[in-house]
Design an enzyme around this catalytic site. Structure first.
Site, PDB file in Angstrom:
ATOM      1  N   ASP A  76     -17.190   7.541  -1.770  1.00 54.26           N
ATOM      2  CA  ASP A  76     -15.925   7.435  -1.034  1.00 54.26           C
ATOM      3  C   ASP A  76     -15.581   8.838  -0.529  1.00 54.26           C
ATOM      4  O   ASP A  76     -16.195   9.833  -0.954  1.00 54.26           O
ATOM      5  CB  ASP A  76     -14.825   6.890  -1.974  1.00 54.26           C
ATOM      6  N   ARG A  99     -13.770  -8.328   2.115  1.00 59.86           N
ATOM      7  CA  ARG A  99     -12.351  -8.129   1.773  1.00 59.86           C
ATOM      8  C   ARG A  99     -11.556  -9.361   2.210  1.00 59.86           C
ATOM      9  O   ARG A  99     -10.633  -9.795   1.512  1.00 59.86           O
ATOM     10  CB  ARG A  99     -11.802  -6.884   2.497  1.00 59.86           C
ATOM     11  N   CYS A 149     -16.409   2.110   0.553  1.00 57.22           N
ATOM     12  CA  CYS A 149     -15.266   1.237   0.878  1.00 57.22           C
ATOM     13  C   CYS A 149     -14.846   1.378   2.333  1.00 57.22           C
ATOM     14  O   CYS A 149     -14.189   0.484   2.858  1.00 57.22           O
ATOM     15  CB  CYS A 149     -14.105   1.544  -0.058  1.00 57.22           C
ATOM     16  N   ARG A 174       0.877  -1.177   0.000  1.00 57.36           N
ATOM     17  CA  ARG A 174       0.000   0.000   0.000  1.00 57.36           C
ATOM     18  C   ARG A 174       0.911   1.222   0.000  1.00 57.36           C
ATOM     19  O   ARG A 174       1.672   1.445   0.942  1.00 57.36           O
ATOM     20  CB  ARG A 174      -0.910   0.020   1.222  1.00 57.36           C
ATOM     21  N   GLN A 198     -10.277  -3.737  -3.330  1.00 61.73           N
ATOM     22  CA  GLN A 198     -11.558  -3.232  -2.841  1.00 61.73           C
ATOM     23  C   GLN A 198     -12.672  -3.491  -3.849  1.00 61.73           C
ATOM     24  O   GLN A 198     -13.741  -4.008  -3.495  1.00 61.73           O
ATOM     25  CB  GLN A 198     -11.447  -1.720  -2.576  1.00 61.73           C
ATOM     26  N   HIS A 257      -7.356   0.823  -6.455  1.00 66.44           N
ATOM     27  CA  HIS A 257      -7.590  -0.015  -5.273  1.00 66.44           C
ATOM     28  C   HIS A 257      -8.317  -1.291  -5.743  1.00 66.44           C
ATOM     29  O   HIS A 257      -9.490  -1.508  -5.438  1.00 66.44           O
ATOM     30  CB  HIS A 257      -8.435   0.749  -4.250  1.00 66.44           C
TER      31      HIS A 257
END
Ligand code: CP
Ligand code: NVA
Length: 308
Positions: free
Chosen positions: A222, A290, A262, A103, A133, A130
């Site tokens: 988001d 996830r 998310c 990340r 996700q 991402h």
């Protein structure tokens, strides 16, 4: 599947289907309390340049449940933070580890690492993308709606890593994507153009959130300021104020539209409490999934014993 999981654009439809099928099987095993450890003896390194709750937990717990271990590697604490090159780090880590999750900020950084690593590299979020996700969110949609084919996903807010990954998914799978972003905050131009050209059910960009949400099966949002953009928060709060997902906006959506985010959410900014906590919200399922979906990705990429 390719060696690495860096972008949903690298996946074929059959790869998505394989991951969904394995995710369902792994979730069922977990529910039934069946011990399933195909990654026994394997180690995942997790390089973090940014904060995380869900990504760290789901990779770490997932690796443990699959029989392996995961190591948290903050850049601050490894020689990378003191100037050791990406290439040298990737080559060395490849001799110890069976996979790496990263990340960080620049997508190029992850790609450079992957090009120099002989082990699978998984993108755990960059400024651009991402993928973990959105593939997991598609699995949540399948659970709730029975399919993703033919559905319309509306994304309202910043044209960020989440929006870009949605576009990559729409380029590969038969669902329609309608985005609503304020001018100047559009998704990545190259990803958007490619998505428009290749998506079988269309990728559309609106300025008016209600136009994107009209009749949609999924309403997604988001944060307005992503990690690394904290200094712009106040300015963005003004620019994005008409892009809040609230009960007025969701009223334009389909009758049983799913509300997705998310997480982490900035309650009262991009989404109101009543919508986030309302009966159509599936945000906690998204967080749980996830775990199952990343276990599927690791099982496929890192291998181990024969998949059961
Ligand atoms: N959605 C997500 O990636 O959450 P974290 O930042 O907590 O990992
Ligand atoms: N767009 C957000 C997603 C967090 C999971 C960020 O990059 O901070």
């Amino acid at each position: 599947m390719k060696k690495d999981f860096l972008s949903l654009y690298d996946l074929e439809k059959s790869d998505f289907e394989e991951i969904f099928q394995r995710s369902e099987s792994l979730k069922q095993k977990a529910r039934d309390g069946i011990l399933y450890t195909p990654l026994a003896g394997k180690t995942l390194g997790m390089i973090f340049d940014k904060s995380s709750t869900r990504t760290r937990l789901s990779f770490e717990v997932g690796m443990f449940q699959l029989g392996g271990i995961a190591m948290f590697l903050s850049r601050r604490d490894i020689q990378l933070g003191r100037g050791e090159t990406i290439a040298d780090t990737a080559r060395v880590m490849s001799r110890y580890l069976d996979g790496v999750m990263i990340r960080t900020f620049a997508q190029e950084w992850v790609e450079d690492f992957a090009a120099n690593a002989t082990i699978p590299v998984i993108n755990g979020l960059t400024d651009l993308l991402h993928p973990c996700q959105i593939i997991s969110d598609l699995f949540t949609i399948i659970e709730r709606k029975g399919r993703y084919e033919g559905l319309t996903v509306a994304y309202v807010g910043d044209g960020n890593n989440i929006a870009n990954s949605w576009i990559n998914a729409a380029a590969k799978l038969p669902f329609a994507l309608r985005l609503a972003c304020p001018e100047g905050y559009d998704p990545d131009e190259a990803i958007f153009k490619r998505g428009v050209a290749e998506a079988s059910h269309g990728v559309f960009l609106f300025r008016e959130p209600a136009n994107a949400v009209a009749g949609a099966d999924v309403i997604y949002t988001d944060v307005w300021a992503s990690m690394g953009q904290e200094a712009e928060q106040e300015e963005r709060n003004i620019i994005f104020k008409d892009y809040q997902v609230n009960s007025q906006l969701t009223a334009y959506g389909g009758k049983d539209a799913l509300i997705m985010h998310c997480l982490p959410a900035h309650r009262g900014e991009e989404i109101t409490d009543d919508v986030l906590d309302g009966p159509h919200s599936v945000v906690i399922d998204q967080a749980e999934n996830r775990l199952h979906v990343q276990k599927a990705v690791m099982e496929i990429l890192i291998g181990g014993r024969k998949i059961q």
